[in-house]
Motif scaffolding. Structure first.
Motif, PDB file in Angstrom:
ATOM      1  N   GLU A 176      74.250   5.859  52.833  1.00  0.00           N
ATOM      2  CA  GLU A 176      74.975   6.073  51.591  1.00  0.00           C
ATOM      3  C   GLU A 176      74.262   5.423  50.405  1.00  0.00           C
ATOM      4  O   GLU A 176      74.259   5.958  49.297  1.00  0.00           O
ATOM      5  CB  GLU A 176      76.401   5.518  51.713  1.00  0.00           C
ATOM      6  N   VAL A 177      73.673   4.253  50.633  1.00  0.00           N
ATOM      7  CA  VAL A 177      72.927   3.589  49.556  1.00  0.00           C
ATOM      8  C   VAL A 177      71.724   4.440  49.149  1.00  0.00           C
ATOM      9  O   VAL A 177      71.445   4.607  47.954  1.00  0.00           O
ATOM     10  CB  VAL A 177      72.479   2.170  49.980  1.00  0.00           C
ATOM     11  N   ARG A 178      71.027   5.005  50.123  1.00  0.00           N
ATOM     12  CA  ARG A 178      69.892   5.879  49.798  1.00  0.00           C
ATOM     13  C   ARG A 178      70.361   7.096  49.003  1.00  0.00           C
ATOM     14  O   ARG A 178      69.703   7.525  48.041  1.00  0.00           O
ATOM     15  CB  ARG A 178      69.177   6.330  51.075  1.00  0.00           C
ATOM     16  N   GLU A 179      71.503   7.653  49.386  1.00  0.00           N
ATOM     17  CA  GLU A 179      71.993   8.851  48.708  1.00  0.00           C
ATOM     18  C   GLU A 179      72.458   8.540  47.284  1.00  0.00           C
ATOM     19  O   GLU A 179      72.239   9.335  46.371  1.00  0.00           O
ATOM     20  CB  GLU A 179      73.122   9.483  49.523  1.00  0.00           C
ATOM     21  N   ILE A 180      73.109   7.394  47.091  1.00  0.00           N
ATOM     22  CA  ILE A 180      73.552   7.061  45.729  1.00  0.00           C
ATOM     23  C   ILE A 180      72.358   6.725  44.851  1.00  0.00           C
ATOM     24  O   ILE A 180      72.369   6.968  43.646  1.00  0.00           O
ATOM     25  CB  ILE A 180      74.581   5.900  45.731  1.00  0.00           C
ATOM     26  N   GLU A 181      71.290   6.188  45.441  1.00  0.00           N
ATOM     27  CA  GLU A 181      70.057   5.954  44.690  1.00  0.00           C
ATOM     28  C   GLU A 181      69.509   7.283  44.173  1.00  0.00           C
ATOM     29  O   GLU A 181      69.094   7.387  43.011  1.00  0.00           O
ATOM     30  CB  GLU A 181      69.010   5.283  45.583  1.00  0.00           C
ATOM     31  N   ALA A 182      69.499   8.297  45.028  1.00  0.00           N
ATOM     32  CA  ALA A 182      69.008   9.615  44.622  1.00  0.00           C
ATOM     33  C   ALA A 182      69.939  10.232  43.581  1.00  0.00           C
ATOM     34  O   ALA A 182      69.496  10.833  42.600  1.00  0.00           O
ATOM     35  CB  ALA A 182      68.886  10.520  45.838  1.00  0.00           C
ATOM     36  N   ARG A 183      71.249  10.063  43.777  1.00  0.00           N
ATOM     37  CA  ARG A 183      72.213  10.625  42.833  1.00  0.00           C
ATOM     38  C   ARG A 183      72.137   9.928  41.490  1.00  0.00           C
ATOM     39  O   ARG A 183      72.408  10.525  40.444  1.00  0.00           O
ATOM     40  CB  ARG A 183      73.625  10.496  43.419  1.00  0.00           C
ATOM     41  N   LEU A 184      71.782   8.661  41.518  1.00  0.00           N
ATOM     42  CA  LEU A 184      71.657   7.898  40.273  1.00  0.00           C
ATOM     43  C   LEU A 184      70.637   8.558  39.348  1.00  0.00           C
ATOM     44  O   LEU A 184      70.824   8.597  38.126  1.00  0.00           O
ATOM     45  CB  LEU A 184      71.227   6.461  40.592  1.00  0.00           C
ATOM     46  N   GLN A 185      69.561   9.085  39.916  1.00  0.00           N
ATOM     47  CA  GLN A 185      68.545   9.749  39.108  1.00  0.00           C
ATOM     48  C   GLN A 185      69.140  10.928  38.332  1.00  0.00           C
ATOM     49  O   GLN A 185      68.791  11.168  37.181  1.00  0.00           O
ATOM     50  CB  GLN A 185      67.398  10.230  39.995  1.00  0.00           C
ATOM     51  N   SER A 186      70.055  11.670  38.974  1.00  0.00           N
ATOM     52  CA  SER A 186      70.638  12.838  38.310  1.00  0.00           C
ATOM     53  C   SER A 186      71.579  12.455  37.181  1.00  0.00           C
ATOM     54  O   SER A 186      71.879  13.280  36.315  1.00  0.00           O
ATOM     55  CB  SER A 186      71.383  13.706  39.335  1.00  0.00           C
ATOM     56  N   MET A 187      72.068  11.198  37.181  1.00  0.00           N
ATOM     57  CA  MET A 187      72.957  10.744  36.117  1.00  0.00           C
ATOM     58  C   MET A 187      72.183  10.338  34.860  1.00  0.00           C
ATOM     59  O   MET A 187      72.758  10.240  33.780  1.00  0.00           O
ATOM     60  CB  MET A 187      73.774   9.526  36.589  1.00  0.00           C
ATOM     61  N   LEU A 188      70.887  10.083  35.018  1.00  0.00           N
ATOM     62  CA  LEU A 188      70.103   9.521  33.936  1.00  0.00           C
ATOM     63  C   LEU A 188      69.616  10.583  32.965  1.00  0.00           C
ATOM     64  O   LEU A 188      69.453  11.754  33.341  1.00  0.00           O
ATOM     65  CB  LEU A 188      68.893   8.768  34.500  1.00  0.00           C
ATOM     66  N   PRO A 189      69.352  10.194  31.708  1.00  0.00           N
ATOM     67  CA  PRO A 189      68.710  11.121  30.769  1.00  0.00           C
ATOM     68  C   PRO A 189      67.350  11.541  31.334  1.00  0.00           C
ATOM     69  O   PRO A 189      66.719  10.772  32.066  1.00  0.00           O
ATOM     70  CB  PRO A 189      68.543  10.266  29.498  1.00  0.00           C
ATOM     71  N   PRO A 190      66.879  12.745  31.030  1.00  0.00           N
ATOM     72  CA  PRO A 190      65.623  13.237  31.603  1.00  0.00           C
ATOM     73  C   PRO A 190      64.458  12.267  31.467  1.00  0.00           C
ATOM     74  O   PRO A 190      63.634  12.156  32.378  1.00  0.00           O
ATOM     75  CB  PRO A 190      65.380  14.530  30.812  1.00  0.00           C
ATOM     76  N   GLY A 191      64.378  11.553  30.362  1.00  0.00           N
ATOM     77  CA  GLY A 191      63.265  10.637  30.143  1.00  0.00           C
ATOM     78  C   GLY A 191      63.245   9.446  31.073  1.00  0.00           C
ATOM     79  O   GLY A 191      62.215   8.768  31.207  1.00  0.00           O
ATOM     80  N   ARG A 192      64.367   9.159  31.748  1.00  0.00           N
ATOM     81  CA  ARG A 192      64.438   8.006  32.648  1.00  0.00           C
ATOM     82  C   ARG A 192      64.392   8.396  34.113  1.00  0.00           C
ATOM     83  O   ARG A 192      64.494   7.551  34.984  1.00  0.00           O
ATOM     84  CB  ARG A 192      65.727   7.201  32.396  1.00  0.00           C
TER      85      ARG A 192
END
Length: 205
Positions: A176-192
């Motif tokens: 779950e930690v790995r998956e939320i790490e990946a999902r975190l990327q989708s929450m970020l502005p494109p530049g981040r």
């Protein structure tokens, strides 16, 4: 031992017992036994369980504030700070598997019991929510989106804690930690969006 030290010891013992046994299943006698105090000496410091509960919640609030401040000092990058929150699940996985989330379990129990302290306990979630929202805002999200992302992470952490406590499955926690790490990327502005984890400050808690 001074009166203030004795009081602090009572609060620390109650904090641990409320987490491991639950508020309703922890008696004055349990706490007094844990700190090796007679009933008379115990009542000198606290007259009721509600007073102890208020002291425990105040201690947890202060501890949370200090932890968030430490994360602020340890990392400049808001993304690294957010990952400090995510890592709580990994760092505390042994206790979470046995007893659940200390904040979520107490808040839920107090709400069921109709205890007034439930509102104060919720302030710990409010601290995390506001702090996480500030980090997302610093990454470029609008205020509403930053708050929504903060609530999403809080909901994720509580869901993982509940299921980890039910199934006692460490592999599930790490997945779950790995998956939320990946999902975190989708929450970020494109530049981040980096596609990889930002480097952590080794001095963080």
């Amino acid at each position: 031992m001074s009166a203030s030290e004795t009081r602090a010891g009572i609060v620390a013992a109650a904090d641990e017992l409320f987490y491991r046994q639950g508020y309703a299943h922890t008696s004055f006698a349990d706490i007094a036994t844990a700190v090796d105090l007679s009933r008379g000496n115990f009542y000198y410091h606290f007259r009721s369980k509600d007073e102890i509960l208020a002291a425990v919640i105040a201690t947890r609030l202060k501890r949370t504030e200090m932890m968030l401040a430490d994360w602020e000092k340890a990392a400049v990058d808001p993304l690294v700070r957010i990952r400090c929150f995510i890592d709580i699940v990994i760092r505390n996985r042994a206790e979470i598997k046995r007893f659940g989330c200390p904040v979520g379990s107490l808040t839920t129990e107090l709400a069921k019991l109709g205890q007034q302290g439930g509102g104060e306990a919720r302030r710990i979630f409010d601290l995390f929510r506001c702090w996480l929202a500030r980090q997302f805002a610093a990454l470029g999200l609008a205020a509403s989106a930053a708050d929504a992302a903060a609530l999403h992470l809080l909901a994720w952490s509580q869901g993982v804690a509940v299921l980890a406590n039910v199934f006692h499955d460490e592999a599930f926690i790490r997945r779950e930690v790995r998956e939320i790490e990946a999902r975190l990327q989708s929450m970020l502005p494109p530049g981040r969006r980096t596609g990889r984890r930002a480097r952590r400050n080794p001095g963080r808690p």
